[in-house]
Design an enzyme around this catalytic site. Structure first.
Site, PDB file in Angstrom:
ATOM      1  N   LYS A   1       0.722  -0.977  -0.040  1.00 47.50           N
ATOM      2  CA  LYS A   1      -0.065   0.318  -0.069  1.00 47.50           C
ATOM      3  C   LYS A   1       0.930   1.063  -0.109  1.00 47.50           C
ATOM      4  O   LYS A   1       1.623   1.393   0.636  1.00 47.50           O
ATOM      5  CB  LYS A   1      -1.212  -0.515   1.257  1.00 47.50           C
ATOM      6  CG  LYS A   1      -1.804   0.868   1.036  1.00 47.50           C
ATOM      7  CD  LYS A   1      -2.340   1.447   2.556  1.00 47.50           C
ATOM      8  CE  LYS A   1      -1.843   2.428   2.886  1.00 47.50           C
ATOM      9  NZ  LYS A   1      -2.290   4.541   2.989  1.00 47.50           N
TER      10      LYS A   1
ATOM     11  N   GLY B   1       7.797   4.259   7.867  1.00 53.27           N
ATOM     12  CA  GLY B   1       7.014   5.972   8.118  1.00 53.27           C
ATOM     13  C   GLY B   1       7.222   6.438   9.266  1.00 53.27           C
ATOM     14  O   GLY B   1       8.189   6.086   9.789  1.00 53.27           O
ATOM     15  N   SER B   2       6.150   7.048  10.417  1.00 54.81           N
ATOM     16  CA  SER B   2       6.832   8.077  11.336  1.00 54.81           C
ATOM     17  C   SER B   2       6.397   6.596  12.079  1.00 54.81           C
ATOM     18  O   SER B   2       6.227   5.782  12.623  1.00 54.81           O
ATOM     19  CB  SER B   2       5.757   8.287  11.166  1.00 54.81           C
ATOM     20  OG  SER B   2       4.207   8.364  11.198  1.00 54.81           O
ATOM     21  N   THR B   3       7.934   6.746  13.539  1.00 49.42           N
ATOM     22  CA  THR B   3       7.800   6.598  14.821  1.00 49.42           C
ATOM     23  C   THR B   3       6.019   6.331  15.563  1.00 49.42           C
ATOM     24  O   THR B   3       6.072   5.150  15.772  1.00 49.42           O
ATOM     25  CB  THR B   3       8.648   6.942  15.449  1.00 49.42           C
ATOM     26  OG1 THR B   3      10.115   7.109  14.625  1.00 49.42           O
ATOM     27  CG2 THR B   3       8.918   5.824  16.983  1.00 49.42           C
TER      28      THR B   3
ATOM     29  N   GLY C   1       4.336   3.832  13.759  1.00 51.00           N
ATOM     30  CA  GLY C   1       5.025   2.187  14.015  1.00 51.00           C
ATOM     31  C   GLY C   1       4.998   1.728  15.378  1.00 51.00           C
ATOM     32  O   GLY C   1       4.422   0.223  15.546  1.00 51.00           O
TER      33      GLY C   1
ATOM     34  N   GLU D   1      10.464   0.806   9.803  1.00 50.55           N
ATOM     35  CA  GLU D   1      11.947   1.442   9.719  1.00 50.55           C
ATOM     36  C   GLU D   1      11.784   2.771   9.911  1.00 50.55           C
ATOM     37  O   GLU D   1      10.512   3.384   8.733  1.00 50.55           O
ATOM     38  CB  GLU D   1      12.058   1.656   7.339  1.00 50.55           C
ATOM     39  CG  GLU D   1      12.621   0.048   7.268  1.00 50.55           C
ATOM     40  CD  GLU D   1      14.153  -0.413   7.607  1.00 50.55           C
ATOM     41  OE1 GLU D   1      14.803   0.756   8.066  1.00 50.55           O
ATOM     42  OE2 GLU D   1      14.512  -1.511   7.511  1.00 50.55           O
TER      43      GLU D   1
ATOM     44  N   GLU E   1      11.179  15.243  14.928  1.00 51.73           N
ATOM     45  CA  GLU E   1      11.212  15.094  13.308  1.00 51.73           C
ATOM     46  C   GLU E   1      10.362  15.946  12.796  1.00 51.73           C
ATOM     47  O   GLU E   1       9.786  16.172  12.945  1.00 51.73           O
ATOM     48  CB  GLU E   1      11.242  13.641  12.277  1.00 51.73           C
ATOM     49  CG  GLU E   1      11.701  13.603  11.545  1.00 51.73           C
ATOM     50  CD  GLU E   1      11.661  12.039  11.351  1.00 51.73           C
ATOM     51  OE1 GLU E   1      10.635  12.074  11.565  1.00 51.73           O
ATOM     52  OE2 GLU E   1      11.584  11.866   9.898  1.00 51.73           O
TER      53      GLU E   1
ATOM     54  N   CYS F   1      13.791  10.646   6.184  1.00 47.67           N
ATOM     55  CA  CYS F   1      14.084  10.186   7.407  1.00 47.67           C
ATOM     56  C   CYS F   1      15.639  10.109   7.747  1.00 47.67           C
ATOM     57  O   CYS F   1      15.767  10.041   8.824  1.00 47.67           O
ATOM     58  CB  CYS F   1      13.424   8.953   7.514  1.00 47.67           C
ATOM     59  SG  CYS F   1      14.834   7.937   5.954  1.00 47.67           S
TER      60      CYS F   1
HETATM   61  P1  NAP Z   1       2.927   7.549   8.121  1.00 45.71           P
HETATM   62  O1  NAP Z   1       2.318   9.020   8.551  1.00 45.71           O
HETATM   63  O2  NAP Z   1       3.507   6.600   9.453  1.00 45.71           O
HETATM   64  O3  NAP Z   1       2.507   7.305   6.613  1.00 45.71           O
HETATM   65  C1  NAP Z   1       3.417   5.956   6.346  1.00 45.71           C
HETATM   66  C2  NAP Z   1       2.069   4.622   5.738  1.00 45.71           C
HETATM   67  O4  NAP Z   1       1.577   4.161   6.584  1.00 45.71           O
HETATM   68  C3  NAP Z   1       0.843   6.071   5.042  1.00 45.71           C
HETATM   69  O5  NAP Z   1       1.278   4.349   3.709  1.00 45.71           O
HETATM   70  C4  NAP Z   1       0.116   5.665   5.234  1.00 45.71           C
HETATM   71  O6  NAP Z   1      -1.337   6.302   4.386  1.00 45.71           O
HETATM   72  C5  NAP Z   1       0.057   4.440   6.486  1.00 45.71           C
HETATM   73  N1  NAP Z   1      -0.577   4.358   7.786  1.00 45.71           N
HETATM   74  C6  NAP Z   1      -1.032   5.625   8.088  1.00 45.71           C
HETATM   75  N2  NAP Z   1      -1.878   5.056   9.777  1.00 45.71           N
HETATM   76  C7  NAP Z   1      -1.724   4.073   9.666  1.00 45.71           C
HETATM   77  C8  NAP Z   1      -2.319   3.001  10.459  1.00 45.71           C
HETATM   78  N3  NAP Z   1      -3.153   3.109  11.421  1.00 45.71           N
HETATM   79  N4  NAP Z   1      -1.999   1.745   9.618  1.00 45.71           N
HETATM   80  C9  NAP Z   1      -1.653   1.412   8.552  1.00 45.71           C
HETATM   81  N5  NAP Z   1      -0.595   2.239   8.366  1.00 45.71           N
HETATM   82  C10 NAP Z   1      -1.127   3.486   8.220  1.00 45.71           C
HETATM   83  O7  NAP Z   1       4.600   8.894   7.570  1.00 45.71           O
HETATM   84  P2  NAP Z   1       4.491   9.516   6.242  1.00 45.71           P
HETATM   85  O8  NAP Z   1       3.800  10.891   7.250  1.00 45.71           O
HETATM   86  O9  NAP Z   1       3.576   9.090   5.348  1.00 45.71           O
HETATM   87  O10 NAP Z   1       6.246   9.551   6.005  1.00 45.71           O
HETATM   88  C11 NAP Z   1       6.934   9.849   6.371  1.00 45.71           C
HETATM   89  C12 NAP Z   1       7.835   9.641   7.944  1.00 45.71           C
HETATM   90  O11 NAP Z   1       8.481   8.111   7.190  1.00 45.71           O
HETATM   91  C13 NAP Z   1       8.790   9.824   8.687  1.00 45.71           C
HETATM   92  O12 NAP Z   1       8.477   9.722  10.577  1.00 45.71           O
HETATM   93  C14 NAP Z   1       9.588   9.813   7.921  1.00 45.71           C
HETATM   94  O13 NAP Z   1      11.405   9.675   9.554  1.00 45.71           O
HETATM   95  C15 NAP Z   1       9.647   7.991   7.946  1.00 45.71           C
HETATM   96  N6  NAP Z   1      10.583   7.574   6.706  1.00 45.71           N
HETATM   97  C16 NAP Z   1      11.140   6.539   7.324  1.00 45.71           C
HETATM   98  C17 NAP Z   1      12.303   5.804   6.727  1.00 45.71           C
HETATM   99  C18 NAP Z   1      13.789   4.794   7.502  1.00 45.71           C
HETATM  100  O14 NAP Z   1      13.640   4.216   6.134  1.00 45.71           O
HETATM  101  N7  NAP Z   1      13.483   4.579   8.437  1.00 45.71           N
HETATM  102  C19 NAP Z   1      12.334   6.372   4.895  1.00 45.71           C
HETATM  103  C20 NAP Z   1      11.343   7.146   4.947  1.00 45.71           C
HETATM  104  C21 NAP Z   1      10.634   7.587   5.388  1.00 45.71           C
HETATM  105  P3  NAP Z   1      -1.652   7.298   4.631  1.00 45.71           P
HETATM  106  O15 NAP Z   1      -0.797   7.839   3.412  1.00 45.71           O
HETATM  107  O16 NAP Z   1      -3.027   6.728   3.317  1.00 45.71           O
HETATM  108  O17 NAP Z   1      -2.192   8.171   5.327  1.00 45.71           O
END
Ligand code: NAP
Length: 810
Positions: free
Chosen positions: A192, A244-246, A249, A266, A397, A300
């Protein structure tokens, strides 16, 4: 006008990339997309749609389906059906498919890059030169592993159906990091993408179909976070891989707790960018530009915390401000810009809110006076100086083009500041003194370290975090294990309903068993051998001054042990932590030294073989012969990990860097270990030995029923040169004690071999600070089997991989 003036006044003209190919592809699909399941576009009846906008212009690009439960079920069913054949497909054949995908990516390189920039807002320079080439690289690299799996990863099997959820900042690259290793290892996937950036994942689906990948191996469903949640909850998904976000996670860790699903996370970061006085300051300035303004800072591992040595800080910040005045912000499809658009207005507002908070916290704001596009979601490159290390903007962050800067005086202070974060994803260290740079790199707690460089990535090097940046690696050999399980192990399906129980971990006091007659055969009172706790290399009385009786299978009292409480655990963790960080701590000792100590433990255990065998027999009611076999196996196992003490340190990674990329297998830190009741000595040794062999310090909770083999072990440890605090042992009510361990902030990992219910709680509670966990979901293993009781699985759990990148050459 002389040449200097020419250079000073020179302006870049626009160098636009045409969006036509992107539009043509969108038009071919009438700007409406279904779900990619079984290599077909599925449009559910009465489906809801979600708009995708170009953040640079606000233009509506296309609409995509919002998947619901039925569609998630359908995608998972497709992946499950495909798994039956894909997991049995020879590695060579799987390799051919991955190779074909890589070739197709190269063929459609430009279209993928253009669409990525249109959908996400990132500069075409980055999508064309970084994201898409790395996308192809990941499929090539993992095509190789698919081919080599049968010989190089013998003894492993694929995990099954994998649910993969990715963020919006690197839509294609994150997809590659997830899909390539998963399908290479014989898994099938349902992925997804993030809601802001769904389009290139759908274009990638066509690349997959073009390669002729069998239906159901890769399924791509678009939907909101609710669809993501349905995927996470789905009972037929065997693993969740999330980036995604902590914050999210943590939700996923709790949601999957106790289910037997594998999980890799991650997560976010707040990575330090450390500049020493002897750094090449001009190179470091370009490094900062790349660290924080690459992809508008929506990275990230962005170097978002600049730490500069105090005596050069003034000069460095002046240079940086000057450089910021030359950054070009504009149309992502203009090949001559440095920064494109922020992905969405909501994200823009979050970034802006953080900037306002940092000013309220006393930070000095600098934003260069540069041309900015009048419309679209653009944010000025921003520098904040003068903040306190504890300020929110320094700790949290921001995920945008905002750099905060602090100063330090000494290397020790630089390391302390760098590690003063709950995250641990990456760091950059800048110094012309290679000794200093490598020393600091080895002491910063993060998964990726760049020396005199930043934001280098390659498929051959694993990427992932320490601490609240998550666990698991993507890329490199180390990343493959996220998609493998030992061949002997079936997917655990514990069937425990978390709704049922609430009293887990509540202290169950021991029944006071007082022996009716404390006299020995000679008629005199027996000499008491009641062991205490083993903490910091000493035997200490249990804090609560209670004892528990140890009974034979016939119910006779064969000994008593201390009944530990949370204070004993606190003291044991403190001792383990001190042994870890002491100078030189256990982790800093070389493997040769640790191996000698493990051999010495084995020798001393062997010397007391009869005594230990008698004790096992008395506790378990097994024959002396069987107890002796357990003892002999325990000695063998100590030999095994003595052997591994100096042979699992890491590898030289064959990345695309001209220089050296070293994967260092670092210890995790303080590991809490809860032992099962089976094989009271062998299981204790099998868990403790790999942990300490690889440099961790441990707090061990021995078998609750049969603790005396562990308490007898105190004397073996005392006579084997084990430094104080490396092994700490607390007896008592195992689940009560493990509850304190899992909640302790200074414990880095917990291994739990107990009940299904306990496994649920351990995983659930670990989310508070994202500890690593390893649990058995109540499923017994045969500790005497060399596959189940020893080997790579144990070593893998005992380490975390840090990749250090050191460019060489002029
Ligand atoms: P996010 O809000 O955590 O969302 C990431 C993904 O998870 C999206 O596909 C989102 O869907 C989905 N999601 C959100 N809530 C969910 C839930 N309760 N259950 C299942 N899926 C859910 O993060 P983001 O704002 O897209 O990305 C930014 C974050 O990613 C930052 O914190 C960044 O540091 C981190 N990141 C980490 C890495 C690494 O390798 N460590 C790499 C890149 C990014 P929707 O978009 O449909 O809401």
């Amino acid at each position: 006008m002389d040449i200097v003036q020419v250079f000073k006044t020179m302006q870049y003209g626009p160098a636009p990339e045409s969006p036509d190919a992107g539009y043509a592809w969108l038009d071919d699909h009438e700007r409406k997309f279904g779900l990619f399941i079984n290599n077909q576009w599925l449009v559910p009846e009465g489906a809801g749609y979600h708009p995708s906008y170009n953040p640079a212009t606000g233009e509506l690009l296309a609409e995509t389906v919002q998947a619901g439960q039925e569609e998630v079920d359908e995608a998972v069913a497709a992946a499950r059906a495909a798994f039956q054949t894909w997991s049995q497909t020879p590695g060579l054949v799987r390799a051919r498919y991955l190779y074909a995908i890589a070739r197709n990516i190269q063929k459609h390189h430009r279209l993928l890059a253009v669409l990525e920039s249109m959908d996400n807002g990132k500069p075409i320079r980055e999508s064309r030169d970084i994201d898409v080439p790395l996308l192809a690289r990941h499929f090539y690299y993992h095509a190789g592993w698919a081919q080599l799996m049968e010989t190089e990863l013998a003894g492993y099997q694929p995990v099954g159906v994998v649910g993969q959820i990715i963020p919006w900042n690197f839509p294609l690259l994150m997809l590659a990091w997830k899909i390539a290793p998963a399908i290479a290892m014989g898994n099938t996937v349902v992925l997804k993408p993030a809601s802001y950036t769904r389009l290139t994942a759908l274009l990638f689906a066509e690349v997959v179909a073009e390669a002729g990948l069998p239906p159901g191996v890769v399924n791509i469903i678009t939907g909101s976070s609710k669809a993501g949640s349905m995927l996470v909850e789905h009972p037929d998904v065997d693993k969740i891989a999330f980036t995604g976000s902590t914050e999210v996670g943590r939700i996923l860790r709790r949601q999957t707790a106790g289910s037997g699903k594998r999980l890799s996370l991650e997560l976010g970061g707040k990575s330090p960018f450390v500049v020493f006085e002897d750094a090449d300051l001009d190179s470091a300035i370009e490094g900062v530009v790349d660290a924080i303004w690459f992809n508008q800072g929506q990275v990230c591992c962005a170097g978002s915390r600049l730490l500069v040595q105090e005596n050069v800080a003034g000069r460095f910040i002046d240079k940086l401000k000057e450089r910021m005045g030359h950054l070009r912000v504009g149309d992502p499809l203009d090949k001559a810009i440095d920064m494109g658009a922020i992905v969405d207005q909501t994200q823009w507002e979050t970034v802006d809110r953080w900037v306002k908070i940092s000013v309220e916290e006393g930070g000095q704001l600098f934003q260069p006076d540069i041309d900015m596009p009048e419309n679209g979601c653009f944010y000025r490159p921003t520098l904040i100086t003068g903040l306190d290390p504890a300020a929110q903007a320094v700790q949290e962050e921001i995920f945008g083009p905002v750099l905060v800067s602090l100063t330090f005086r000494s290397p020790a202070e630089a390391i302390a500041l760098a590690n003063n974060t709950r995250y641990g994803l990456a760091a950059s260290v800048w110094s012309e003194n290679i000794n200093l740079a490598l020393d600091v790199a080895s002491k910063i707690k993060a998964g990726t370290l760049w020396v005199n460089s930043t934001n280098l990535f390659d498929a051959a090097s694993g990427f992932g975090g320490y601490r609240e940046s998550g666990f698991g690696r993507e890329g490199g050999r180390e990343g493959l294990f996220e998609y493998l399980r030992p061949a002997w192990q079936a997917r655990p399906r514990p069937g425990f309903d978390p709704g049922e129980i609430s009293a887990w971990g509540k202290h169950i006091p021991a029944r006071p068993h007082l022996p009716a007659n404390g006299r020995g055969a000679d008629g005199l009172p027996r000499v008491d051998r009641t062991p205490k706790m083993y903490i910091g290399g000493k035997q200490v009385r249990p804090d609560g001054h209670y004892t528990r009786a140890v009974l034979s299978p016939k119910g006779e009292i064969i000994g008593q042990v201390g009944d530990g409480n949370r204070k004993d655990i606190r003291d044991a963790v403190e001792a383990a932590h001190a042994a870890h960080t002491a100078k030189p701590g256990w982790a800093m000792r070389h493997g040769y030294n640790r191996s000698q100590i493990l051999y010495f433990i084995a020798e001393n255990l062997d010397a007391r073989a009869d005594e230990f065998a008698r004790r096992i027999a008395a506790m378990t009611g097994r024959s002396l012969k069987s107890a002796r076999e357990e003892l002999d196996l325990s000695v063998d196992r100590l030999f095994t990990y003595a052997a591994w003490s100096d042979k699992y340190g890491g590898a030289l990674q064959e990345t695309t860097l001209r220089g050296v990329t070293v994967a260092v297998n670092e210890p995790i830190g303080v590991v809490g270990i809860a032992c099962p009741d089976d094989y009271p000595l062998l299981a204790f040794v099998s868990l403790m030995a790999p942990a300490i062999a690889r440099g961790n310090t441990v707090v061990v909770l021995p078998s609750e029923k049969h603790p005396l083999s562990a308490t007898d072990f105190y004397q073996v440890l005392d006579t084997s040169d084990v430094p104080a605090g490396v092994v700490n042992i607390v007896t008592g009510d195992r689940d009560h004690l493990v509850k304190t361990l899992i909640q302790h902030e200074d414990v880095d990992a917990v291994w739990y071999f107990g009940t299904a219910e306990g496994s649920y709680h351990v995983e659930y509670e670990s989310a508070a600070n994202m500890k690593r966990t390893w649990v058995n979901y109540g499923i017994d293993r045969d500790w005497s089997d060399p596959h189940q009781g020893a080997g790579h699985e144990f070593l893998h759990e005992a380490i975390q991989v840090k990749n250090i990148w050191v460019p060489t050459g002029e």
